[in-house]
Design an enzyme around this catalytic site. Structure first.
Site, mmCIF file in Angstrom:
data_model
loop_
_atom_site.group_PDB
_atom_site.id
_atom_site.type_symbol
_atom_site.label_atom_id
_atom_site.label_comp_id
_atom_site.label_asym_id
_atom_site.label_seq_id
_atom_site.Cartn_x
_atom_site.Cartn_y
_atom_site.Cartn_z
ATOM 1 N N GLU A 95 0.889 -1.170 0.000
ATOM 2 C CA GLU A 95 0.000 0.000 0.000
ATOM 3 C C GLU A 95 0.923 1.215 0.000
ATOM 4 O OE1 GLU A 95 -2.989 -1.133 -0.226
ATOM 5 O OE2 GLU A 95 -2.524 -3.146 0.480
ATOM 6 N N CYS A 155 -2.108 9.464 2.531
ATOM 7 C CA CYS A 155 -1.789 8.974 1.190
ATOM 8 C C CYS A 155 -2.856 9.401 0.182
ATOM 9 C CB CYS A 155 -1.646 7.463 1.215
ATOM 10 S SG CYS A 155 -3.102 6.645 1.880
HETATM 11 N N1 LIG Z 1 -1.600 3.454 0.350
HETATM 12 C C1 LIG Z 1 -1.699 3.479 1.659
HETATM 13 O O1 LIG Z 1 -2.518 2.778 2.257
HETATM 14 C C2 LIG Z 1 -0.818 4.383 2.467
HETATM 15 C C3 LIG Z 1 -1.235 4.716 3.748
HETATM 16 C C4 LIG Z 1 -0.422 5.539 4.538
HETATM 17 C C5 LIG Z 1 0.780 6.010 4.046
HETATM 18 N N2 LIG Z 1 1.150 5.691 2.799
HETATM 19 C C6 LIG Z 1 2.392 6.233 2.256
HETATM 20 O O2 LIG Z 1 3.423 6.109 3.228
HETATM 21 C C7 LIG Z 1 4.369 7.138 3.067
HETATM 22 C C8 LIG Z 1 4.683 7.750 4.418
HETATM 23 O O3 LIG Z 1 5.157 6.758 5.270
HETATM 24 P P1 LIG Z 1 6.697 6.510 5.614
HETATM 25 O O4 LIG Z 1 7.487 7.712 5.231
HETATM 26 O O5 LIG Z 1 6.735 6.007 7.011
HETATM 27 O O6 LIG Z 1 7.083 5.347 4.596
HETATM 28 P P2 LIG Z 1 8.503 4.609 4.437
HETATM 29 O O7 LIG Z 1 8.446 3.880 3.162
HETATM 30 O O8 LIG Z 1 9.629 5.544 4.663
HETATM 31 O O9 LIG Z 1 8.533 3.605 5.675
HETATM 32 C C9 LIG Z 1 7.574 2.581 5.849
HETATM 33 C C10 LIG Z 1 8.219 1.446 6.638
HETATM 34 O O10 LIG Z 1 9.233 0.812 5.862
HETATM 35 C C11 LIG Z 1 10.460 0.763 6.586
HETATM 36 N N3 LIG Z 1 11.566 0.830 5.627
HETATM 37 C C12 LIG Z 1 12.112 1.929 5.064
HETATM 38 N N4 LIG Z 1 13.062 1.565 4.166
HETATM 39 C C13 LIG Z 1 13.110 0.212 4.166
HETATM 40 C C14 LIG Z 1 13.866 -0.773 3.442
HETATM 41 N N5 LIG Z 1 14.785 -0.433 2.549
HETATM 42 N N6 LIG Z 1 13.612 -2.085 3.678
HETATM 43 C C15 LIG Z 1 12.668 -2.452 4.574
HETATM 44 N N7 LIG Z 1 11.938 -1.551 5.290
HETATM 45 C C16 LIG Z 1 12.158 -0.249 5.093
HETATM 46 C C17 LIG Z 1 10.359 1.932 7.537
HETATM 47 O O11 LIG Z 1 11.245 1.785 8.613
HETATM 48 C C18 LIG Z 1 8.894 1.895 7.919
HETATM 49 O O12 LIG Z 1 8.656 0.928 8.912
HETATM 50 C C19 LIG Z 1 3.743 8.102 2.074
HETATM 51 O O13 LIG Z 1 4.329 7.869 0.827
HETATM 52 C C20 LIG Z 1 2.282 7.695 2.048
HETATM 53 O O14 LIG Z 1 1.609 8.017 0.860
HETATM 54 C C21 LIG Z 1 0.390 4.884 1.991
HETATM 55 O O1 LIG Z 2 -2.701 7.767 4.653
HETATM 56 C C1 LIG Z 2 -3.322 6.927 4.071
HETATM 57 C C2 LIG Z 2 -4.598 6.356 4.554
HETATM 58 C C3 LIG Z 2 -5.620 7.372 4.649
HETATM 59 C C4 LIG Z 2 -7.019 6.994 5.012
HETATM 60 N N1 LIG Z 2 -7.427 5.710 4.487
HETATM 61 C C5 LIG Z 2 -7.952 4.732 5.255
HETATM 62 O O2 LIG Z 2 -8.060 4.831 6.469
HETATM 63 C C6 LIG Z 2 -8.419 3.493 4.518
HETATM 64 C C7 LIG Z 2 -9.302 2.601 5.304
HETATM 65 C C8 LIG Z 2 -8.577 1.539 6.062
HETATM 66 O O3 LIG Z 2 -7.393 1.266 5.794
HETATM 67 O O4 LIG Z 2 -9.221 0.933 6.929
HETATM 68 C C9 LIG Z 2 -7.849 8.084 4.347
HETATM 69 O O5 LIG Z 2 -8.347 7.858 3.229
HETATM 70 O O6 LIG Z 2 -7.949 9.156 4.941
#
Ligand SMILES: NC(=O)c1ccc[n+]([C@@H]2O[C@H](COP(=O)([O-])OP(=O)(O)OC[C@H]3O[C@@H](n4cnc5c(N)ncnc54)[C@H](O)[C@@H]3O)[C@@H](O)[C@H]2O)c1
Ligand SMILES: O=CCC[C@H](NC(=O)CCC(=O)O)C(=O)O
EC number: 1.2.1.71
Length: 489
Positions: free
Chosen positions: A245, A279
């Site tokens: 994700e 995100c």
């Molecule tokens: N699509 C979704 O559901 C969703 C939801 C929330 C956040 N996000 C995304 O997450 C990002 C923000 O979160 P973040 O900065 O904590 O993400 P990140 O990718 O920096 O870190 C996520 C996790 O991966 C670990 N990690 C980092 N590099 C690694 C490697 N090389 N190998 C293994 N593990 C590693 C980190 O320590 C952390 O636990 C944004 O890009 C946001 O859009 C996506």
């Molecule tokens: O930062 C990313 C997630 C944002 C959030 N989405 C959800 O909570 C999805 C539902 C779930 O995972 O249960 C949002 O859309 O605000």
């Protein structure tokens, strides 16, 4: 030395690098400890492997009762958890409280989803019964991001445990305190030793866990950069399940609508909630050229410049807290400067009022004149405006990204929404609703650089178990008619 890891039912000190989490506004140290080394990761994998068969063999109802006890523990600690989320991420208390509610609600939603998507079905097939059941993968790693340090790892952990997997939880190194409190709630709920293990640590711990051959799967929420890296690492390993994700560069297209203030409010909720650290936040606002578009932007700037920004516990409550760290604030300020240097026009400049605090004010920049707009997720309160000539051009621009998480349209025309829905490429497509705040009762995931087609939330059950199809009959009977060429006499 602090006991920062939880392995095989014991708290113990990490032997890896020391790290801390800070309140992003005051820089006060909230948590300090050491990360897990590769050897400690290995011992956690062994513990999870040992705990797995017994956990998987419990009945579904027994596992559900532990999950329900976890929901009760979350409710018991709701205030403490919300406060910890607020101080560690910078998000306002009212918003942190909604994150705790989402964590509690995840239990019932996951149970419903498990039964509906991965439950048991059977029916007659010839002289046998065809049965569909599901089995857990085994030992899975869960990687969490910092922006929802409780809710998003919980969105993997709850369905994974429900399906009968054992889990290794590697939270973001920026939010270890929330992770620790969450694990304490699981302990209070009576989860058996080894079923959930906590591996605190930074990248090195993550790398060791992802590379450990003893895991059967990895469920990741985080940046596209890290997710891509993991995808490459898992190439050629069809035996392991990988759910990614990741981020987005989400477009919100505005058509000429009757209620301009409703449009402005929806844009603000899409772009600036959580200080732009969701995100699903709108990153690109597509606005029609001409006088109506000008007045929309004028009003958007007017209202956005009054948004209250403040510390997580400030009263009266702010709408926006800080971004996660001083480093993140600097990167965002640099990104804005770069856009302005490349020809963007600041409609409302994002500012950092105090150098030693990660509070940023909302920013809106018109990037229409920027020749090569970077297709990057700027994870903060900086909204990029692009003016478009006609609706077709708006859709083309909306799709002008490698990501595909969320896309939205504000329009009074249903026909335009139908066109937008058909032609836009994203896992979430909204009409006249904010892009943020997706429901856990729906699937949640993106295409392109935003995910690997393993949607989470309501569909998380799908990647937590695999289907087993069985043809069953209690006794072996020789068929009345045999296939040609086989004689039994
Ligand atoms: N699509 C979704 O559901 C969703 C939801 C929330 C956040 N996000 C995304 O997450 C990002 C923000 O979160 P973040 O900065 O904590 O993400 P990140 O990718 O920096 O870190 C996520 C996790 O991966 C670990 N990690 C980092 N590099 C690694 C490697 N090389 N190998 C293994 N593990 C590693 C980190 O320590 C952390 O636990 C944004 O890009 C946001 O859009 C996506
Ligand atoms: O930062 C990313 C997630 C944002 C959030 N989405 C959800 O909570 C999805 C539902 C779930 O995972 O249960 C949002 O859309 O605000």
């Amino acid at each position: 030395m602090m006991n920062s890891l939880y392995i095989a039912g014991e708290w113990l000190a990490g032997q890896g690098e020391a790290f801390q989490s800070l309140n992003p506004v005051t820089q006060q140290v909230l948590w300090a400890g050491e990360g897990a080394t590769a050897a400690q990761v290995e011992s956690a994998v062994q513990a999870a492997r040992q705990a797995f068969p017994q956990w998987a063999r419990r009945t579904l109802e027994e596992r559900i009762s532990v999950l329900e006890a976890f929901a009760a523990a979350l409710k018991n600690h709701a205030d403490e958890l919300a406060r910890t989320i607020g101080e560690e991420t910078g998000k306002p208390l009212w918003e942190a409280a909604t994150e705790v509610t989402s964590m509690v609600n995840k239990i019932a939603i996951s149970v419903q989803s498990y039964r509906e998507r991965t439950g048991e079905k059977s029916g007659p097939l010839g002289d046998a019964t065809a049965v569909l059941r599901h089995k857990p993968h085994g030992v899975v790693a869960v990687f969490g991001p910092y922006n929802f340090p409780g809710h998003l790892p919980n969105g993997h952990i709850v369905p994974a445990l429900l399906a009968g997997n054992s889990v290794l939880f590697k939270p973001s190194e920026l939010t270890p305190k929330v992770a620790e409190l969450t694990v304490k709630c699981w302990i209070e709920a009576g989860l058996p030793a080894g079923v959930l293990n906590l591996l605190q640590g930074a990248r090195e711990t993550g790398i060791a866990l992802a590379a450990n051959p003893g895991i059967d799967g990895l469920f990741f929420t985080g940046s596209s950069r890290t997710g891509n890296h993991l995808h490459q690492q898992f190439a050629g390993r069809p035996d392991k399940i990988l759910a990614l994700e990741m981020g987005g560069n989400n477009p919100l297209v505005v058509d000429q609508v009757a209620d301009l203030d409703a449009a402005v409010y929806t844009i603000i909720q899409s772009a600036f909630i959580s200080a732009g650290q969701r995100c699903t936040c709108a990153r690109r606002l597509l606005v029609p050229q001409g006088a109506w578009g000008d007045s929309l932007l004028k009003r958007l700037v007017e209202v956005s410049s009054t948004i209250q920004v403040g510390a997580f516990d400030q009263q009266p409550a702010p709408f926006m807290g800080s971004v996660i760290s001083l480093g993140a604030a600097k990167a965002l300020m640099d990104a804005q400067e770069q856009l302005l240097a490349n020809g963007a026009v600041a409609l409302l400049e994002m500012t950092q009022p105090q150098a030693q605090s990660a509070l940023l004010t909302p920013g809106i920049v018109d990037v229409t004149a920027v020749a090569e707009r970077p297709d990057e997720e700027l994870f903060g309160p900086l909204l990029q405006v692009i003016r478009y000539a006609d609706f077709g051009a708006a859709i083309t621009e909306a799709n002008n990204t490698a990501y595909g998480l969320a896309a939205g349209l504000l329009s009074d025309s249903e026909a335009r929404y139908q066109q937008f829905w058909l032609e836009s490429r994203a896992g979430i497509v909204n009409w006249n609703k904010q892009l943020t705040g997706a429901a856990s009762s729906a699937p949640f995931g993106g295409v392109g650089a935003s995910g690997n087609h393993r949607a989470s939330a309501y569909y998380a059950a799908d990647y937590c178990a695999y289907p087993v199809a069985s043809l069953e009959t209690p006794s072996l009977v020789l068929p009345a008619s045999l296939t040609p060429g086989v004689k039994m006499a």
